[in-house]
Design a protein around this motif. Sequence first.
Motif, PDB file in Angstrom:
ATOM      1  N   THR A   1       0.851  -1.207   0.070  1.00  0.00           N
ATOM      2  CA  THR A   1       0.007  -0.062   0.084  1.00  0.00           C
ATOM      3  C   THR A   1       0.892   1.244  -0.046  1.00  0.00           C
ATOM      4  N   ILE A   2       1.931   1.359   0.902  1.00  0.00           N
ATOM      5  CA  ILE A   2       3.086   2.487   0.598  1.00  0.00           C
ATOM      6  C   ILE A   2       3.705   2.462  -0.481  1.00  0.00           C
ATOM      7  N   GLY A   3       4.024   1.471  -1.124  1.00  0.00           N
ATOM      8  CA  GLY A   3       4.452   1.312  -2.223  1.00  0.00           C
ATOM      9  C   GLY A   3       6.027   1.048  -2.167  1.00  0.00           C
ATOM     10  N   ILE A   4       6.584   0.397  -1.161  1.00  0.00           N
ATOM     11  CA  ILE A   4       7.965   0.004  -0.522  1.00  0.00           C
ATOM     12  C   ILE A   4       8.127  -1.511  -0.590  1.00  0.00           C
ATOM     13  N   ASN A   5       9.276  -1.723  -0.582  1.00  0.00           N
ATOM     14  CA  ASN A   5       9.622  -3.452  -0.368  1.00  0.00           C
ATOM     15  C   ASN A   5      10.112  -3.876   0.967  1.00  0.00           C
ATOM     16  N   ASP A   6      10.418  -2.460   1.781  1.00  0.00           N
ATOM     17  CA  ASP A   6      11.160  -3.060   2.920  1.00  0.00           C
ATOM     18  C   ASP A   6      10.748  -1.843   3.897  1.00  0.00           C
ATOM     19  N   THR A   7      10.461  -2.301   5.154  1.00  0.00           N
ATOM     20  CA  THR A   7      10.316  -1.062   6.115  1.00  0.00           C
ATOM     21  C   THR A   7      11.669  -0.015   6.528  1.00  0.00           C
ATOM     22  N   TYR A   8      12.642  -0.733   6.210  1.00  0.00           N
ATOM     23  CA  TYR A   8      13.817   0.093   6.549  1.00  0.00           C
ATOM     24  C   TYR A   8      13.889   1.348   5.316  1.00  0.00           C
ATOM     25  N   GLU A   9      12.981   1.340   4.101  1.00  0.00           N
ATOM     26  CA  GLU A   9      13.014   2.434   3.299  1.00  0.00           C
ATOM     27  C   GLU A   9      12.359   3.505   4.046  1.00  0.00           C
ATOM     28  N   LEU A  10      11.682   3.189   4.743  1.00  0.00           N
ATOM     29  CA  LEU A  10      10.672   4.507   5.745  1.00  0.00           C
ATOM     30  C   LEU A  10      12.017   5.194   6.568  1.00  0.00           C
ATOM     31  N   PHE A  11      12.998   4.694   6.946  1.00  0.00           N
ATOM     32  CA  PHE A  11      14.246   5.480   7.680  1.00  0.00           C
ATOM     33  C   PHE A  11      15.175   6.187   6.885  1.00  0.00           C
ATOM     34  N   ASN A  12      15.069   5.941   5.199  1.00  0.00           N
ATOM     35  CA  ASN A  12      15.919   6.388   4.501  1.00  0.00           C
ATOM     36  C   ASN A  12      16.478   7.953   4.732  1.00  0.00           C
ATOM     37  N   VAL A  13      15.380   8.692   5.293  1.00  0.00           N
ATOM     38  CA  VAL A  13      15.694  10.144   5.654  1.00  0.00           C
ATOM     39  C   VAL A  13      16.772  10.289   6.436  1.00  0.00           C
ATOM     40  N   ILE A  14      17.038   9.273   7.387  1.00  0.00           N
ATOM     41  CA  ILE A  14      17.984   9.366   8.570  1.00  0.00           C
ATOM     42  C   ILE A  14      19.344   9.150   7.925  1.00  0.00           C
ATOM     43  N   PRO A  15      20.365  10.091   7.928  1.00  0.00           N
ATOM     44  CA  PRO A  15      21.732  10.014   7.574  1.00  0.00           C
ATOM     45  C   PRO A  15      22.358   8.498   8.047  1.00  0.00           C
ATOM     46  N   SER A  16      23.043   7.833   7.194  1.00  0.00           N
ATOM     47  CA  SER A  16      23.404   6.503   7.222  1.00  0.00           C
ATOM     48  C   SER A  16      24.493   6.465   8.498  1.00  0.00           C
ATOM     49  N   HIS A  17      25.420   7.604   8.615  1.00  0.00           N
ATOM     50  CA  HIS A  17      26.586   7.613   9.405  1.00  0.00           C
ATOM     51  C   HIS A  17      25.803   7.892  10.981  1.00  0.00           C
ATOM     52  N   LEU A  18      24.586   8.089  10.964  1.00  0.00           N
ATOM     53  CA  LEU A  18      23.865   8.269  12.554  1.00  0.00           C
ATOM     54  C   LEU A  18      23.338   6.974  12.692  1.00  0.00           C
ATOM     55  N   ARG A  19      23.100   6.046  11.745  1.00  0.00           N
ATOM     56  CA  ARG A  19      22.408   4.879  12.183  1.00  0.00           C
ATOM     57  C   ARG A  19      23.019   3.943  13.307  1.00  0.00           C
ATOM     58  N   ALA A  20      22.006   3.632  14.179  1.00  0.00           N
ATOM     59  CA  ALA A  20      22.515   3.239  15.581  1.00  0.00           C
ATOM     60  C   ALA A  20      23.075   1.537  15.137  1.00  0.00           C
ATOM     61  N   LYS A  21      23.922   1.073  16.096  1.00  0.00           N
ATOM     62  CA  LYS A  21      24.361  -0.403  16.065  1.00  0.00           C
ATOM     63  C   LYS A  21      23.258  -1.046  16.788  1.00  0.00           C
ATOM     64  N   ASP A  22      23.242  -2.520  16.925  1.00  0.00           N
ATOM     65  CA  ASP A  22      22.398  -3.233  17.585  1.00  0.00           C
ATOM     66  C   ASP A  22      22.494  -2.921  18.998  1.00  0.00           C
ATOM     67  N   LEU A  23      21.393  -2.484  19.841  1.00  0.00           N
ATOM     68  CA  LEU A  23      21.342  -2.166  21.422  1.00  0.00           C
ATOM     69  C   LEU A  23      21.868  -3.409  22.179  1.00  0.00           C
ATOM     70  N   ASN A  24      22.884  -2.937  22.988  1.00  0.00           N
ATOM     71  CA  ASN A  24      23.155  -3.812  23.937  1.00  0.00           C
ATOM     72  C   ASN A  24      22.248  -4.283  25.046  1.00  0.00           C
ATOM     73  N   ILE A  25      20.898  -4.624  24.754  1.00  0.00           N
ATOM     74  CA  ILE A  25      20.132  -4.855  25.894  1.00  0.00           C
ATOM     75  C   ILE A  25      19.836  -6.435  25.909  1.00  0.00           C
ATOM     76  N   SER A  26      19.805  -7.139  26.808  1.00  0.00           N
ATOM     77  CA  SER A  26      19.620  -8.677  26.758  1.00  0.00           C
ATOM     78  C   SER A  26      18.284  -8.753  26.033  1.00  0.00           C
ATOM     79  N   CYS A  27      18.215  -9.966  25.053  1.00  0.00           N
ATOM     80  CA  CYS A  27      16.968 -10.221  24.486  1.00  0.00           C
ATOM     81  C   CYS A  27      15.878 -10.325  25.469  1.00  0.00           C
ATOM     82  N   GLY A  28      14.592 -10.267  24.659  1.00  0.00           N
ATOM     83  CA  GLY A  28      13.468 -10.111  25.486  1.00  0.00           C
ATOM     84  C   GLY A  28      12.956 -11.359  26.220  1.00  0.00           C
TER      85      GLY A  28
END
Lengths: 476, 443
Positions: B17-44
Amino acid sequence: MEKLLNELSSQCKPAYSVKCDVEINAEIPENLKRKSNLGLPNVAENDLLRHFTNLSRRNYALSTVFYPLGSCTMKYNPLINERIAKIDAFNDIHPYQPVESMQGVLEIVYELEKDLCEIVGMDSFSLQQAAGAHGEFAGLLVIAKYFKSIKQKRTKIIVPDSAHGTNPASITFAGFEIVPLKSEADGSISLEKLKEVLIPEVAAMMLTVPNTLGVFEKNITEISKLVHDNGSLLYYDGANLNAVMGIVRPGDMGFDVMHINLHKTFSTPHGGGGPGSGPIGVKSFLGSFLPVPRIEKRKNKYVLNYRKSKSIGKMKAFFGNFSVILKAYVYVKALGGKGLKNVSKQAVLNANYMLAKFKDKINVPAGSRCMHEFVLSPKAILENDVRTLDVAKRLLDYGYYAPTVYFPLIVDEAIMIEPTETESKDTLDKFIDVVNKIILEEAIEDPQKLKNAPVNTPVTRLNEVEAARKPILKWQ
Amino acid sequence: MDYTSQNQNDKKQMLETIGINDTYELFNVIPSHLRAKDLNISCGKTEQELLNYFSKIASKNKKLVSFRGAGIYDHFSPSLISEIIGRSEFWTAYTPYQAEASQGTLQAIFEYQSLICTLTGLDISNASLYDGATAVAEAALLALRVSGKNKILISSALHPDYIQTVKTYLENSKTKIELIPLSEKGNIEKNIAETFIDEDTATVIIQSPNYFGIVEDMDVLSSLAKSKNSLFADVVNPLSLGIFKAPGEYNADIAVGEGQVLGSPMSAGGTTFGFMVVRKGLEWKMPGRIVGQTIDKDGKRGFVLTLQSREQHIRREKATSNICTNASLNALAACVFLSGWGNEGFYNLSQINISKARYAFEKIKSLDGFKAKFDKRIFFNEFVIETSKDIKKINKILLKNNILGPLDLSTAGDSFGKCLLFCVTEQRTETEIDNLVEFLAKA
């Protein structure tokens, strides 16, 4: 109509009583005694239970309806949080107990501070503040104290006109002056306009990212550089953190101070208007200014440290809204790092799905993509004196709580929708259909229906003008 | 466990419906050098795992028989309270901005306001503030706004956390804060206060019962404040008002205090709520939400948030306060608490606190090595005892026996070096008190 307690009051036996098991003469001198009537109602327990139960049924709540309230992040409040918060060994603890008898309490506060640091990229957190605005106030006091400590007189704070009302109010509260910054149509910041207001007296700039129109600030790196080059600090209003957890961290974007609303992003309930919790996070050079006491870990034992000479002092009594902190910590442990990231992905997917369904029909001033929320402006299609308020009231008739309306102020007739990650596609679909039906059909074919709304609620539209003109603020 | 419900098929349809292939595309506006690494918080963890995990942490806390107060008190909570505040229609609701869909919360707050008014004998209550300490700070700010004056006078027998909070709130203002010293009798004396008050005093803030448990002569202090056109602001324990003079009776302008005693558990000091009530004429300067009665289109009674042009969401930087979220659910608990006693029952509850505290006081002060710090003073449920014994040792022994002993007052000033602040509420049985006395005698 549900009666008021004073109308329910009778000569019956009241609900509660306690007995005294000691015998002693404890006379109080006449001059200290109360002479006036206490005026408390007399209601039996059975009738009180009915009264308050009936009242509860006159509420729309997250547990009964979809609550697409923009900017408020009305996500599901997990029941396990409540269950754990009811454990006696958390509830029946006195804040001045010796630390060795409350290690569990201190562990939770300490560990949540640590996890929040990781989630948002800050170095220290204080969980003492009782709400988001309280956090803003504390964060601004930290900024003031910092500049005092380096002997710089900076008296102004920049805040965009799309910000929440608490931002300007907190700025005044903390003794600063406001420098308003006009934002662009999509709520973003123009670097040119920013340069004009970045004068040497600016202590900090407050930013909500994504902004209140649901748009990520694409120039954040440049903004951060400009602000810091001016010797000023950058403050992150965490109201919209639900959009970016695990995706991008405020600390990495260059923010120096921030607050979080545990009652938004971290799933603790709103309670009809509180209690909340507004932790503040800071970079290491500001850590020594945080409120006391600080909770520290020494040789595997948690202790309270009040001896922090640079601290701004105390924001409230004791060390924070512990029961809210506890629920938020349960949530973090339930989700883990992966779960938190999934929250933001799903929240943004849900919002964009809704936006995609609206954008060709109703004006969206911020464009066709959003983060976790978006703002509609139906002004152009509303005729016959129908307003956004009428749309909101009509939504109540369909069994939905209304979205946030008339905010942000920079959008005409704004309708601000935040679905959150915890709503199903089915719920979203049905809601979208109803909004389209109200705005595109009912408003045109039968505007009176909107003007008369709501009709399916416990009361019909209430007269707010009369309430303010002749205030009745207690039982008559 | 992340409480999302979309399955793969839902997601696929949404992306289409949105016209994209992956949810990540919705975050394209965020500069790639700012993207977070995996959060170091024990799994759920699952719900079952959470329950085990947190029960274990809870077991590191010790539930004690409390003889300690100093701002947070162990009181009886009738069953009705947990039942009502446990109703999800209340606790999962938002701030009642859409009045027609929030009549439950709004009427409950209106009832709360009415109950606080009748209890304090003052005219207008708001919907609650964060806690007692911040309520005092807001009272000071209210007085400064109304009077245009620059000085506030505070009893040095106000809770130390409250004094600290007021100082923090006023840190960047030009307000002068002065403390009225305590008399040797443990109260605030008019003739001492007189030397501090002047024409520039916006308000005189007095706590009663004060931090050391003593009930102040509020009539005299209120008159003193009035003689200099200062507002009289009192910090009261609402439970004590079953017996002791109400703020309205001594012409207080503002009454504030900690509401935890009205049906909220101790919860390590939070969540609680602060109350604020003022005399007529000050309502437009008041902070926080206020609920008013009105009528709907059909003439039926209903309730709305009112006088909102004081508040931040309307008035922004000119608001009377920045407060938004307050402590509604705790105020609801207070509402349920105050509605179930009747006048006599509430008077009785107050009296039992006085009696039990008096009973413990008489016994403890007659022990060898213990004496009353302020003899022949009137107190509610707290009192100060001076001892020649080792305070740390006393509290250690008590803790070993699951008793939370009195608060060591040595940080409250030089004259309190060997002093203990005891609290005895209606919760403590005769046996528990006698038991305490026995331990003290042996210490």
